[in-house]
Enzyme design. Structure first.
Site, PDB file in Angstrom:
ATOM      1  N   ASP A 105      13.167   2.146 -10.375  1.00  0.00           N
ATOM      2  CA  ASP A 105      12.823   1.115 -11.352  1.00  0.00           C
ATOM      3  C   ASP A 105      13.501   1.438 -12.680  1.00  0.00           C
ATOM      4  O   ASP A 105      13.866   2.587 -12.939  1.00  0.00           O
ATOM      5  CB  ASP A 105      11.297   1.097 -11.585  1.00  0.00           C
ATOM      6  CG  ASP A 105      10.534   0.475 -10.414  1.00  0.00           C
ATOM      7  OD1 ASP A 105      11.167  -0.096  -9.514  1.00  0.00           O
ATOM      8  OD2 ASP A 105       9.291   0.578 -10.419  1.00  0.00           O
ATOM      9  N   GLY A 124      13.586  -8.393 -17.048  1.00  0.00           N
ATOM     10  CA  GLY A 124      13.248  -7.313 -17.989  1.00  0.00           C
ATOM     11  C   GLY A 124      11.823  -7.453 -18.465  1.00  0.00           C
ATOM     12  O   GLY A 124      11.434  -8.509 -18.963  1.00  0.00           O
ATOM     13  N   ARG A 176      19.048  -4.248  -8.046  1.00  0.00           N
ATOM     14  CA  ARG A 176      18.042  -5.312  -8.212  1.00  0.00           C
ATOM     15  C   ARG A 176      18.167  -5.859  -9.638  1.00  0.00           C
ATOM     16  O   ARG A 176      18.047  -5.108 -10.599  1.00  0.00           O
ATOM     17  CB  ARG A 176      16.638  -4.729  -8.034  1.00  0.00           C
ATOM     18  CG  ARG A 176      15.505  -5.698  -8.397  1.00  0.00           C
ATOM     19  CD  ARG A 176      14.203  -4.956  -8.755  1.00  0.00           C
ATOM     20  NE  ARG A 176      13.741  -4.096  -7.697  1.00  0.00           N
ATOM     21  CZ  ARG A 176      13.023  -2.973  -7.931  1.00  0.00           C
ATOM     22  NH1 ARG A 176      12.693  -2.614  -9.155  1.00  0.00           N
ATOM     23  NH2 ARG A 176      12.635  -2.228  -6.916  1.00  0.00           N
TER      24      ARG A 176
HETATM   25  P1  FAD Z   1       9.468 -15.683 -15.265  1.00  0.00           P
HETATM   26  O1  FAD Z   1      10.659 -15.848 -16.147  1.00  0.00           O
HETATM   27  O2  FAD Z   1       8.292 -14.915 -15.794  1.00  0.00           O
HETATM   28  O3  FAD Z   1       8.973 -17.084 -14.779  1.00  0.00           O
HETATM   29  C1  FAD Z   1       9.913 -18.044 -14.274  1.00  0.00           C
HETATM   30  C2  FAD Z   1       9.257 -18.917 -13.249  1.00  0.00           C
HETATM   31  O4  FAD Z   1       8.881 -18.123 -12.092  1.00  0.00           O
HETATM   32  C3  FAD Z   1       7.965 -19.565 -13.706  1.00  0.00           C
HETATM   33  O5  FAD Z   1       8.209 -20.735 -14.467  1.00  0.00           O
HETATM   34  C4  FAD Z   1       7.286 -19.852 -12.356  1.00  0.00           C
HETATM   35  O6  FAD Z   1       7.871 -20.967 -11.750  1.00  0.00           O
HETATM   36  C5  FAD Z   1       7.655 -18.606 -11.549  1.00  0.00           C
HETATM   37  N1  FAD Z   1       6.624 -17.577 -11.718  1.00  0.00           N
HETATM   38  C6  FAD Z   1       6.710 -16.453 -12.437  1.00  0.00           C
HETATM   39  N2  FAD Z   1       5.561 -15.733 -12.359  1.00  0.00           N
HETATM   40  C7  FAD Z   1       4.721 -16.442 -11.582  1.00  0.00           C
HETATM   41  C8  FAD Z   1       3.385 -16.250 -11.128  1.00  0.00           C
HETATM   42  N3  FAD Z   1       2.671 -15.183 -11.491  1.00  0.00           N
HETATM   43  N4  FAD Z   1       2.832 -17.170 -10.330  1.00  0.00           N
HETATM   44  C9  FAD Z   1       3.541 -18.272  -9.953  1.00  0.00           C
HETATM   45  N5  FAD Z   1       4.816 -18.520 -10.361  1.00  0.00           N
HETATM   46  C10 FAD Z   1       5.399 -17.620 -11.152  1.00  0.00           C
HETATM   47  N6  FAD Z   1      11.072  -5.224 -14.822  1.00  0.00           N
HETATM   48  C11 FAD Z   1      11.633  -4.126 -15.393  1.00  0.00           C
HETATM   49  O7  FAD Z   1      11.858  -4.117 -16.614  1.00  0.00           O
HETATM   50  N7  FAD Z   1      11.942  -3.025 -14.632  1.00  0.00           N
HETATM   51  C12 FAD Z   1      11.753  -2.998 -13.287  1.00  0.00           C
HETATM   52  O8  FAD Z   1      12.050  -1.982 -12.630  1.00  0.00           O
HETATM   53  C13 FAD Z   1      11.206  -4.157 -12.662  1.00  0.00           C
HETATM   54  N8  FAD Z   1      11.046  -4.222 -11.324  1.00  0.00           N
HETATM   55  C14 FAD Z   1      10.626  -5.394 -10.744  1.00  0.00           C
HETATM   56  C15 FAD Z   1      10.594  -5.491  -9.349  1.00  0.00           C
HETATM   57  C16 FAD Z   1      10.266  -6.702  -8.754  1.00  0.00           C
HETATM   58  C17 FAD Z   1      10.252  -6.798  -7.259  1.00  0.00           C
HETATM   59  C18 FAD Z   1       9.963  -7.843  -9.569  1.00  0.00           C
HETATM   60  C19 FAD Z   1       9.633  -9.180  -8.959  1.00  0.00           C
HETATM   61  C20 FAD Z   1       9.978  -7.741 -10.936  1.00  0.00           C
HETATM   62  C21 FAD Z   1      10.294  -6.535 -11.542  1.00  0.00           C
HETATM   63  N9  FAD Z   1      10.336  -6.412 -12.935  1.00  0.00           N
HETATM   64  C22 FAD Z   1      10.864  -5.270 -13.497  1.00  0.00           C
HETATM   65  C23 FAD Z   1       9.709  -7.462 -13.802  1.00  0.00           C
HETATM   66  C24 FAD Z   1      10.733  -8.471 -14.315  1.00  0.00           C
HETATM   67  O9  FAD Z   1      11.551  -7.867 -15.289  1.00  0.00           O
HETATM   68  C25 FAD Z   1      10.040  -9.693 -14.967  1.00  0.00           C
HETATM   69  O10 FAD Z   1       9.292  -9.269 -16.066  1.00  0.00           O
HETATM   70  C26 FAD Z   1       9.117 -10.460 -14.049  1.00  0.00           C
HETATM   71  O11 FAD Z   1       9.601 -10.529 -12.741  1.00  0.00           O
HETATM   72  C27 FAD Z   1       8.933 -11.897 -14.571  1.00  0.00           C
HETATM   73  O12 FAD Z   1      10.142 -12.613 -14.525  1.00  0.00           O
HETATM   74  P2  FAD Z   1      10.461 -13.696 -13.368  1.00  0.00           P
HETATM   75  O13 FAD Z   1      11.938 -13.756 -13.226  1.00  0.00           O
HETATM   76  O14 FAD Z   1       9.734 -13.290 -12.134  1.00  0.00           O
HETATM   77  O15 FAD Z   1       9.872 -15.064 -13.834  1.00  0.00           O
END
Ligand code: FAD
Length: 275
Positions: free
Chosen positions: A104, A159, A155
């Site tokens: 991560d 952020g 991945r």
């Molecule tokens: P967002 O920009 O939050 O949302 C965009 C759209 O996605 C929303 O409008 C909605 O349609 C959908 N959505 C988002 N959340 C939801 C929900 N809870 N329920 C329903 N729909 C939803 N971050 C790091 O900094 N370091 C890491 O190592 C790291 N590892 C990760 C590993 C995985 C597998 C994932 C999925 C995320 C990880 N993250 C990590 C977190 C990432 O940086 C984001 O903060 C987080 O994923 C939110 O961004 P998003 O792209 O999912 O969607």
């Protein structure tokens, strides 16, 4: 014991509970990325203890027929103690693992040392490790140029850390634009596949378009408890989907973060408390 409202996002306190969640998930065509909860340790014994737990987990996984791998946080296995502690513990986990090991990415002060550690292990294992990079950081396009020539998987996430404006895009629209640009670069330049770490339907659709254009393999990674129906549907449509599954005794802080980050999650938690 984990209360039912938290068990939507956390698989349990023990590895056994997490593995039983993996079995259910695998039956639905979704792979698993296991993460033992814990971060920001400043004492070596705590970091060593979690590294031991990961070693035991990857040994357990090697003895089972599961579609599962692990993802570790650098500050959980020693980065807050010293670079040496982190590197020694990461090496122990990677050496013990037959499964894939993801690293991560945490806040920007840890980016360089994490990238260097990834590079070393990616080369040594010929690509059995993966690294998370964050589209909100302005440095990421340059980092991707460096990573394109290495084995191992990357991945891409948007952020999760609040970073200063001087080094990060802070407006959502700008982060989304940066995510798309990074994704396009990865599909065009990467040989070992792309991991789309996002729940965003727009980014997932864009990844499918890029796959059609460039032919690069990809997988979608989402968190346990978030858009789980979509995870199963995508898998049924033939997309490789892996669910990131947190488990362990330090579940409260993680659960609280999930509840705070989204109104729907908070309402779900409130309804569960009231019913
Ligand atoms: P967002 O920009 O939050 O949302 C965009 C759209 O996605 C929303 O409008 C909605 O349609 C959908 N959505 C988002 N959340 C939801 C929900 N809870 N329920 C329903 N729909 C939803 N971050 C790091 O900094 N370091 C890491 O190592 C790291 N590892 C990760 C590993 C995985 C597998 C994932 C999925 C995320 C990880 N993250 C990590 C977190 C990432 O940086 C984001 O903060 C987080 O994923 C939110 O961004 P998003 O792209 O999912 O969607």
């Amino acid at each position: 014991m984990i209360p039912p409202i938290a068990s939507n996002f956390v698989a349990g306190e023990s590895p056994g509970a997490a593995l039983s969640h993996v079995e259910d998930l695998n039956r639905q065509g979704v792979g698993a990325i296991l993460n033992l909860l814990g971060e920001h340790y400043h004492e070596r014994p705590a970091a060593d203890e979690d590294a031991d737990a990961y070693v035991s987990l990857v040994e357990d996984l090697a003895a089972r027929d599961l579609d599962a791998c692990v993802s570790v946080k650098p500050s959980q296995i020693g980065l807050g103690v010293s670079d040496t502690a982190f590197e020694e513990n990461l090496a122990r986990i990677v050496d013990a693992a037959e499964c894939f090991v993801w690293i991560d990415m945490e806040d920007h002060e840890t980016t360089d040392v994490t990238l260097d550690a990834f590079e070393r292990h990616a080369v040594e294992t010929d690509g059995n490790v993966g690294l998370c990079v964050q589209a909100n950081l302005k440095r990421t396009p340059d980092d991707l140029e460096r990573l394109a020539s290495l084995p191992g998987k990357i991945r891409l996430v948007k952020g999760a850390y609040d970073e200063p404006k001087s080094i990060a895009h802070t407006k959502k629209a700008r982060v989304d634009e940066a995510y798309r640009d990074c994704l396009e670069f990865m599909f065009r330049e990467f040989d070992d596949g792309v991991a789309v770490g996002s729940h965003d339907p727009k980014m997932i659709d864009y990844a499918a378009e890029l796959h059609a254009e460039y032919g690069t393999d990809y997988e979608v990674q989402m968190l346990m408890g978030v858009r789980e129906e979509a995870q199963v549907e995508l898998a049924a449509d033939g997309v490789e989907v892996n669910q990131y599954i947190p488990y362990g005794s330090k579940w409260f802080q993680y659960f609280y973060r999930r509840v705070r980050e989204r109104k729907e999650n908070a309402l779900f938690a409130l309804r569960a408390v009231l019913s």
